[in-house]
Design a protein around this motif. Structure first.
Motif, short mmCIF file in Angstrom:
data_model
loop_
_atom_site.label_atom_id
_atom_site.label_comp_id
_atom_site.label_asym_id
_atom_site.label_seq_id
_atom_site.Cartn_x
_atom_site.Cartn_y
_atom_site.Cartn_z
N UNK A 53 157.94 77.42 64.28
CA UNK A 53 157.17 78.53 64.87
C UNK A 53 155.68 78.46 64.55
N UNK A 54 155.21 77.29 64.10
CA UNK A 54 153.79 77.14 63.76
C UNK A 54 153.14 76.12 64.69
N UNK A 55 151.95 76.47 65.17
CA UNK A 55 151.20 75.61 66.09
C UNK A 55 149.78 75.42 65.57
N UNK A 56 149.25 74.23 65.82
CA UNK A 56 147.85 73.93 65.50
C UNK A 56 147.06 73.82 66.81
N UNK A 57 145.82 74.22 66.74
CA UNK A 57 144.94 74.03 67.89
C UNK A 57 144.23 72.69 67.74
N UNK A 58 144.46 71.80 68.68
CA UNK A 58 143.91 70.45 68.58
C UNK A 58 143.55 69.92 69.95
N UNK A 59 142.32 69.45 70.08
CA UNK A 59 141.87 68.81 71.32
C UNK A 59 142.15 69.65 72.56
N UNK A 60 141.92 70.95 72.44
CA UNK A 60 142.02 71.82 73.60
C UNK A 60 143.41 72.28 73.96
N UNK A 61 144.37 72.16 73.04
CA UNK A 61 145.72 72.62 73.35
C UNK A 61 146.44 73.04 72.07
N UNK A 62 147.47 73.85 72.23
CA UNK A 62 148.32 74.22 71.11
C UNK A 62 149.37 73.14 70.91
N UNK A 63 149.47 72.63 69.67
CA UNK A 63 150.37 71.53 69.35
C UNK A 63 151.35 71.99 68.27
N UNK A 64 152.64 71.73 68.45
CA UNK A 64 153.60 72.11 67.40
C UNK A 64 153.28 71.42 66.08
N UNK A 65 153.51 72.12 65.01
CA UNK A 65 153.29 71.58 63.67
C UNK A 65 153.98 70.23 63.50
N UNK A 66 153.28 69.25 62.92
CA UNK A 66 153.85 67.93 62.65
C UNK A 66 153.04 67.30 61.54
N UNK A 67 153.71 66.54 60.69
CA UNK A 67 153.01 65.95 59.55
C UNK A 67 152.37 64.60 59.85
N UNK A 68 152.80 63.95 60.91
CA UNK A 68 152.28 62.61 61.19
C UNK A 68 150.92 62.72 61.88
N UNK A 69 149.93 62.15 61.26
CA UNK A 69 148.58 62.24 61.80
C UNK A 69 148.02 60.85 62.00
N UNK A 70 147.01 60.77 62.83
CA UNK A 70 146.23 59.54 62.93
C UNK A 70 145.25 59.54 61.77
N UNK A 71 145.37 58.59 60.87
CA UNK A 71 144.59 58.61 59.64
C UNK A 71 143.09 58.63 59.94
N UNK A 72 142.41 59.56 59.37
CA UNK A 72 140.95 59.56 59.42
C UNK A 72 140.42 58.68 58.31
#
Length: 667
Positions: A53-72
C-alpha cells in the motif's frame, strides 16, 4: 573538498497500470542524510518485502514500493524513506501511502527558501503528484543542517521557519505536522554545530506541530576526506543501520503526534500576553452563550521586524470568513523596528469553520507582478512618510488601509495600500486589478478607505472613505467631504462621486451599511474624538451628527451593523482612552437623537494607548444570521509590536450579554 551527491529517486521496472488514489501523502526533503547513504546489501530481511500500500513518486508517476533500484553510486542506494514506508504501512494498512522525496546533498538552509529552485522543485513534484491521484499532504519529514554547521548562517531559525511556513501554505494547512532530525556532532567538529542544534531545538519548542528527534545515537559510517592535505576520518553520514533507524524514528514521531491529535498550538501564552486583559475585563460576558475571544493570526515567527499584525477587516463569501490585516514593524514608529521587503499591508487568512481554524496567511502581493509590487518602492505610497521617509517617489497606489466586500455573485473585492484585488473562489486565489487607484489612473488625493465595500444593485460597487491631502510627502488636511467611489465593472475602475459634508465634520474612515433604501455609517471625528453618524444616499445628500460615543485619547474606527434579532443599530466601539471594546445600540426611531445606549463592555485591557498598549480597530465585522452571531475582528498588543489579530464572537441576541452584565455589576 567533500562532494555530496544527489541520489536519484527509485527507478523501478514495475509501474502501476492505473494511477492510485493516495490517501496520505508525505514529503521528504533535506540534504545528504535524507538523500541516500544506505547499502542494499545491508538491508534487513524485514524491510526487503515491499508493503503493497506504499507508492513512491518517480519520473512523473506513482510507482509501487520496490527495493531494487538503478544504482546511483554503490553504497548510497537508500535513505530513511524505506523504514518510513514500512512504519506507515503498518500504521495505516487500509490506506494508500504516497511518498515524495526531494533532497540534495550539501545544501544550506538559504537554498530551501520560498521561490528558490529547490522549493519550487518540491512544490512542482507535489502539484504533479496530486494531479495524478495524490491526496492531501499529511506531514513533512526533514533532515538538514550539517552544511550550516560548517558555514555560519546567522538567520537559520528564520529561514527554517520560512520553509515550514511555505510548505504549510502550499498544503493549505497552517499546522501541518513537521518532523525533523537534529543534526549529529560531525567529526571533524564543525564550528557552528552547537548553534544549529540549539536553534533546531528552539524551533521545535516554539512552533506548533513541529517535532524534533535526537539523532546522536544513530550509527554513522566511517569515511575519509582530505583536510589540509592529510587523510582525515570523517563521520557525518548515517550507515545503513543509521538510515533505517532515522526513518523509523521520523515515522514513529509522526504517528505519536497524529495519535494525540497534534501538538498543542503555542497560542495560549502569546494570546494572553497580547490581549493583556484585566482580570474582570470579560466578566460581564464570559458566561454568555456564544461569546468567545480567540486568536486569528498571531506573530509567532514574524518576517524581520514585521511583528505588528493589525487593522483587520473581514467579509464572508459562501461558508468562508475572509480576514485581511497588516504585518508591519509597528504603530508607533519610535518604538518600531525597520520596514523591509516583507512588510505588507494586506495579509489574507480564511476560515471555513466559523473562525475555529484559519488558513496559512497569504500575502496579497504574491499575486502581483514585480513591477507593480514594487512600484515606487517596497513601502506603499501612503506610508512612506513613516517607514521610508527618504523615498520621495510619486509612484504607487493612492490608497490607505484595507476595505473589503462580497459582491452579490460571491466574488470578493479588496481595496488596499497595494491596489485593488479580486477573488472569484471565496478568497482562495486572488487577481490584481493593476491600474485601479494607481497614480497614473487616479488624479485625486490619497483615499483613506473605510472597512466595507457595498455592492448595490443599481449603483454597483461603492467604496467609502475620506481624502487626505499630503504636504511635503506627509499627511495633512482632511477634506471636508465623504469620499465615495463607484465601480460598475467589478472593481477594474472607479469613479469619484464624493459628497459634501458640513465644515465641522472632519469624518474619517467611515464604516457604512445599507438598510431599507439608505446608507448608514459611523466615522471618526478627528477633531472632537467623537464618533459621527451619517445617513443618506449617493447623489442626494448625507446628514451628519455627532454621537455620545467618545474616545478622549484617540478616536478609532468602530463597527456598525443593523441587528436583525434586536431590530436596532448596534456599534462595537473601540475606546482607546480606556483601552476597551464596548457594545452600544440605538433604535431606528431614535437615530435622529444620536444618543446611543451602552449595552455592555466586551473587553478591557491594561496599558496606555500608543505608549504601552495598542488596539483595536473593530470596524469591518461579519454578521452570520444562520448561527445568530456577529464576528468582530480586532488587534491587540504593543504599539511597537508585537500585536496580533483576534476574533470576538458575540450573540446577536444582545440581551444575553446585557443580562449577564447587569448581574455581574450587582454582584
Amino acid at each position: 573538498m567533500l562532494c555530496f551527491l544527489l541520489a536519484g529517486w527509485f527507478n523501478v521496472t514495475t509501474v502501476s497500470a492505473k494511477e492510485p488514489a493516495i490517501d496520505k501523502l508525505f514529503l521528504l526533503a533535506g540534504q545528504s542524510n535524507m538523500v541516500s547513504q544506505g547499502t542494499l546489501a545491508e538491508l534487513p530481511e524485514q524491510l526487503q518485502q515491499p508493503p503493497t500500500n506504499v507508492y513512491f513518486w518517480s519520473n512523473g508517476t506513482w510507482i509501487p514500493y520496490h527495493n531494487k533500484v538503478a544504482y546511483v553510486k554503490p553504497g548510497k542506494e537508500f535513505g530513511p524513506e524505506l523504514a518510513i514506508a514500512h512504519e506507515l504501512s503498518r500504521a495505516f494498512p487500509d490506506e494508500k501511502i504516497g511518498l515524495i522525496k526531494h533532497a540534495k546533498g550539501g545544501t544550506a538552509i538559504r537554498l530551501w527558501q520560498p521561490r528558490m529552485p529547490l522549493v519550487r522543485g518540491l512544490f512542482q513534484k507535489l502539484d504533479d503528484a496530486q494531479k495524478a491521484g495524490g491526496g492531501e499532504v499529511a506531514a513533512l519529514f526533514w533532515m538538514q543542517g550539517e552544511r550550516d554547521a560548517r558555514f555560519h548562517e546567522p538567520a537559520y531559525a528564520k529561514k527554517f521557519q520560512n520553509l515550514i511556513q511555505a510548505v504549510r501554505q502550499k498544503s493549505d494547512q497552517p499546522e501541518l505536522p513537521v518532523v525533523f532530525g537534529r543534526i549529529s556532532r560531525i567529526i571533524p567538529e564543525r564550528e557552528y554545530t552547537d548553534q544549529i542544534r540549539q536553534i533546531q531545538q528552539q524551533v521545535a519548542d516554539e512552533l506548533a506541530n513541529v517535532v524534533m528527534i535526537d539523532t546522536d545515537a544513530l550509527e554513522r559510517k566511517p569515511e575519509e576526506i582530505t583536510v589540509n592535505g592529510k587523510p582525515t576520518k570523517f563521520l557525518a553520514h548515517y550507515s545503513s543501520r543509521g538510515q533505517i533507524d532515522l526513518g523509523m524514528q521520523l515515522a514513529q514521531a509522526y504517528l505519536k503526534l497524529a495519535s494525540t491529535g497534534g501538538a498543542a498550538p503555542q497560542s495560549d501564552a502569546l494570546a494572553t500576553r497580547l490581549l493583556n486583559a484585566e482580570s474582570n475585563g470579560q466578566a460581564c460576558c464570559e458566561n454568555a452563550a456564544q461569546f468567545e475571544i480567540a486568536p486569528v493570526n498571531l506573530p509567532y515567527h514574524p518576517q524581520g521586524d514585521n511583528d505588528h499584525y493589525g487593522w483587520p477587516v473581514a467579509t464572508k463569501s459562501g461558508d468562508s470568513l475572509i480576514v485581511v490585516h497588516r504585518a508591519m514593524p509597528g504603530h508607533n514608529v519610535k518604538l518600531s523596528g525597520k520596514a523591509d521587503a516583507d512588510t505588507t499591508y494586506s495579509v489574507i487568512v480564511r476560515s471555513t469553520d466559523g473562525g475555529k481554524t484559519w488558513s496559512t496567511p497569504y500575502d496579497i502581493r504574491d499575486c502581483m507582478q514585480a513591477a507593480d509590487r514594487n512600484r515606487g518602492g517596497m513601502i506603499p505610497l501612503s506610508h512612506r512618510y513613516k517607514f521610508g521617509p527618504k523615498n520621495l517617489s510619486p509612484l504607487g497606489y493612492k490608497v490607505h488601509l484595507n476595505a473589503i466586500g462580497t459582491l452579490r455573485n460571491g466574488a470578493v473585492i479588496l481595496v488596499s495600500n497595494h491596489g485593488v484585488f479580486r477573488s472569484d473562489d471565496e478568497g482562495k486565489t486572488w487577481r490584481h486589478l493593476k491600474t485601479a487607484f494607481r497614480e497614473d489612473h487616479h488624479s485625486g488625493p490619497i483615499v483613506y478607505v473605510g472597512p466595507r465595500i457595498i455592492d448595490d444593485p443599481k449603483l454597483g460597487l461603492l467604496l467609502f472613505g475620506h481624502h487626505t491631502k499630503y504636504k511635503n510627502h506627509r499627511p495633512g488636511t482632511i477634506v471636508r467631504e465623504l469620499a465615495l467611489y463607484q465601480s460598475k465593472d467589478g472593481g477594474e475602475s472607479w469613479n469619484n462621486i464624493s459628497m459634501p459634508l458640513p465644515d465641522w465634520c472632519h469624518q474619517a474612515e467611515p464604516n457604512f451599511i445599507f438598510h431599507q433604501g439608505e446608507f448608514y455609517g459611523l466615522a471618526r471625528n478627528q477633531t472632537t474624538r467623537h464618533l459621527i453618524q451619517l445617513r443618506g444616499k449617493p447623489g442626494a445628500s448625507f446628514e451628519a451628527k455627532e454621537t455620545n460615543m467618545i474616545s478622549k485619547r484617540s478616536v478609532d474606527t468602530s463597527d456598525l451593523i443593523f441587528n436583525p434579532v434586536t431590530g436596532n443599530f448596534e456599534a462595537v466601539q473601540s475606546d482607546r482612552s480606556s483601552m476597551s471594546i464596548n457594545l452600544f445600540s440605538i433604535s431606528p426611531e431614535k437615530w435622529e437623537t444620536a444618543d446611543w445606549k451602552l449595552e455592555c463592555r466586551l473587553l478591557d485591557r491594561k496599558g496606555i494607548f500608543y505608549a504601552t498598549a495598542d488596539g483595536f480597530h473593530t470596524g469591518g465585522s461579519v454578521v452570520d444570521t444562520k448561527t445568530g452571531v456577529q464576528h468582530v475582528f480586532f488587534y491587540s498588543g504593543a504599539p511597537g509590536g508585537p500585536a496580533g489579530v483576534f476574533r470576538l464572537t458575540r450573540p446577536l441576541k444582545t440581551t444575553l450579554l446585557t443580562t449577564d452584565c447587569e448581574t455581574e455589576q450587582k454582584n
